[in-house]
Scaffold this motif. Structure first.
Motif, PDB file in Angstrom:
ATOM      1  N   ASP A  22       7.016  -8.809 -14.012  1.00  0.00           N
ATOM      2  CA  ASP A  22       8.000  -7.741 -14.028  1.00  0.00           C
ATOM      3  C   ASP A  22       8.103  -7.073 -12.653  1.00  0.00           C
ATOM      4  O   ASP A  22       9.213  -6.802 -12.155  1.00  0.00           O
ATOM      5  CB  ASP A  22       7.627  -6.707 -15.090  1.00  0.00           C
ATOM      6  N   GLY A  26      11.326  -6.982 -10.052  1.00  0.00           N
ATOM      7  CA  GLY A  26      11.841  -5.710  -9.577  1.00  0.00           C
ATOM      8  C   GLY A  26      11.948  -5.671  -8.059  1.00  0.00           C
ATOM      9  O   GLY A  26      12.935  -5.164  -7.506  1.00  0.00           O
ATOM     10  N   ASP A  48      11.148 -12.423 -23.638  1.00  0.00           N
ATOM     11  CA  ASP A  48      10.625 -11.321 -22.819  1.00  0.00           C
ATOM     12  C   ASP A  48      11.117 -11.432 -21.381  1.00  0.00           C
ATOM     13  O   ASP A  48      11.463 -10.429 -20.744  1.00  0.00           O
ATOM     14  CB  ASP A  48       9.099 -11.311 -22.851  1.00  0.00           C
ATOM     15  N   ALA A  51      14.685 -10.360 -21.054  1.00  0.00           N
ATOM     16  CA  ALA A  51      14.805  -8.899 -21.066  1.00  0.00           C
ATOM     17  C   ALA A  51      14.480  -8.316 -19.699  1.00  0.00           C
ATOM     18  O   ALA A  51      15.134  -7.364 -19.240  1.00  0.00           O
ATOM     19  CB  ALA A  51      13.885  -8.310 -22.136  1.00  0.00           C
ATOM     20  N   MET A  52      13.465  -8.867 -19.024  1.00  0.00           N
ATOM     21  CA  MET A  52      13.137  -8.408 -17.665  1.00  0.00           C
ATOM     22  C   MET A  52      14.306  -8.656 -16.716  1.00  0.00           C
ATOM     23  O   MET A  52      14.661  -7.790 -15.895  1.00  0.00           O
ATOM     24  CB  MET A  52      11.898  -9.148 -17.144  1.00  0.00           C
ATOM     25  N   GLN A  54      17.438  -8.901 -17.447  1.00  0.00           N
ATOM     26  CA  GLN A  54      18.534  -7.983 -17.770  1.00  0.00           C
ATOM     27  C   GLN A  54      18.258  -6.594 -17.185  1.00  0.00           C
ATOM     28  O   GLN A  54      19.166  -5.935 -16.670  1.00  0.00           O
ATOM     29  CB  GLN A  54      18.720  -7.903 -19.275  1.00  0.00           C
ATOM     30  N   LYS A  55      17.004  -6.169 -17.260  1.00  0.00           N
ATOM     31  CA  LYS A  55      16.641  -4.849 -16.739  1.00  0.00           C
ATOM     32  C   LYS A  55      16.935  -4.742 -15.249  1.00  0.00           C
ATOM     33  O   LYS A  55      17.411  -3.698 -14.775  1.00  0.00           O
ATOM     34  CB  LYS A  55      15.150  -4.591 -17.008  1.00  0.00           C
ATOM     35  N   TYR A  56      16.687  -5.833 -14.512  1.00  0.00           N
ATOM     36  CA  TYR A  56      16.881  -5.801 -13.060  1.00  0.00           C
ATOM     37  C   TYR A  56      18.207  -6.425 -12.611  1.00  0.00           C
ATOM     38  O   TYR A  56      18.447  -6.569 -11.427  1.00  0.00           O
ATOM     39  CB  TYR A  56      15.709  -6.505 -12.375  1.00  0.00           C
ATOM     40  N   ARG A  57      19.033  -6.811 -13.585  1.00  0.00           N
ATOM     41  CA  ARG A  57      20.333  -7.406 -13.294  1.00  0.00           C
ATOM     42  C   ARG A  57      20.203  -8.652 -12.409  1.00  0.00           C
ATOM     43  O   ARG A  57      20.955  -8.851 -11.459  1.00  0.00           O
ATOM     44  CB  ARG A  57      21.268  -6.378 -12.648  1.00  0.00           C
TER      45      ARG A  57
END
Length: 272
Positions: A22, A26, A48, A51-52, A54-57
């Motif tokens: 993660d 980032g 999982d 999802a990571m 998606q969080k950081y595009r």
């Protein structure tokens, strides 16, 4: 030059990714990378990891999946890549028994044809990622060219690695132009030194041996022997959709620092 999205092959920062994937994602996003290429998921599920991302595009551009795993579970591999959202999937490496000129190469051709067909049905494009060992003659052609003649372009496209093309004694610019229209993903990699007696690359999925006295060293893209402007220009002319930065080893600085340096080279060229 024309803008293109840039991804990072996570194998280049595998030790960091194993500790905290993660955090690595980032940092890559903060640098300005648009996506990543996988070589394993570092103990995480595809859900999982998605999802990571998606969080950081970040986009999941492609994955390197070992031949043995593909042969054992083609449908499972494809399902995992679809969960990640990968558009591409690459055959990354062949062991000595499967390489061009070896008895197992015919088996590789059959596997690639079948797997590429299944990938296409699932909306994934299969690629082949070269090293230097494909540059041996097979029926009058380099093994790499034999492979691309044996499997139709709509099934198998290239992931040309410009480091290994040059290391093999060929011109990466010429190879990019040779496969114009068939090279949607290009590995940008740089090095210093000359070809030695020991293979300098690690083997995916195997323990790496420390090699001493190898007259070769990986460098961030733009900090080695490659004519980066000519290489990038030829890739753009040939239809590249994604550039992928890869540096197998970074002995002189942290891997993610090298990743930043490589990206800055592309910014200076006006690609990023």
């Amino acid at each position: 030059m024309q803008k293109r999205p840039v991804a990072y092959q996570l194998y280049s920062a595998r030790e960091d990714a194993q500790k905290d994937l993660d955090a690595v994602l980032g940092r890559l996003a903060a640098m300005g990378y648009d996506g990543v290429e996988f070589a394993g998921l570092y103990g995480h599920s595809a859900e999982d990891v998605a999802a990571m991302l998606q969080k950081y595009r970040l986009q999941a551009v492609s994955s390197h999946v070992p031949v043995m795993r593909i042969e054992e579970d083609m449908f499972g591999v494809i399902a995992e890549q679809r969960r990640l959202g990968c558009r591409y999937l690459a055959v990354p490496f062949l062991d000595e028994t499967m390489r061009p000129g070896a008895p197992g190469f015919a088996r590789v051709l059959r596997m690639v044809y079948r797997f590429a067909s299944l990938c296409r049905e699932a909306g994934i494009q299969l690629l082949y990622h070269n090293h230097d060992f494909e540059f041996v003659p097979v029926s009058g052609l380099y093994g790499l060219d034999f492979l691309y003649e044996a499997v139709p372009a709509h099934l198998l496209q290239t992931e040309l690695d410009v480091c290994w093309i040059r290391y093999a004694g060929e011109d990466p610019v010429a190879y990019l132009r040779k496969y114009a229209g068939r090279c949607p993903v290009v590995h940008l990699k740089d090095y210093v030194g000359v070809r030695g007696d020991t293979s300098p690359y690690g083997l995916l999925g195997r323990a790496e041996e420390k090699k001493e006295n190898v007259p070769f060293a990986f460098r961030p893209f733009g900090h080695g022997c490659q004519d980066v402007q000519a290489v990038v220009g030829a890739a753009l002319e040939s239809g590249v959709q994604w550039f992928i930065i890869e540096q197998d080893q970074s002995p002189d600085r942290p891997a993610l620092e090298a990743a930043q340096m490589s990206l800055e080279t592309l910014r200076k060229l006006g690609v990023k």
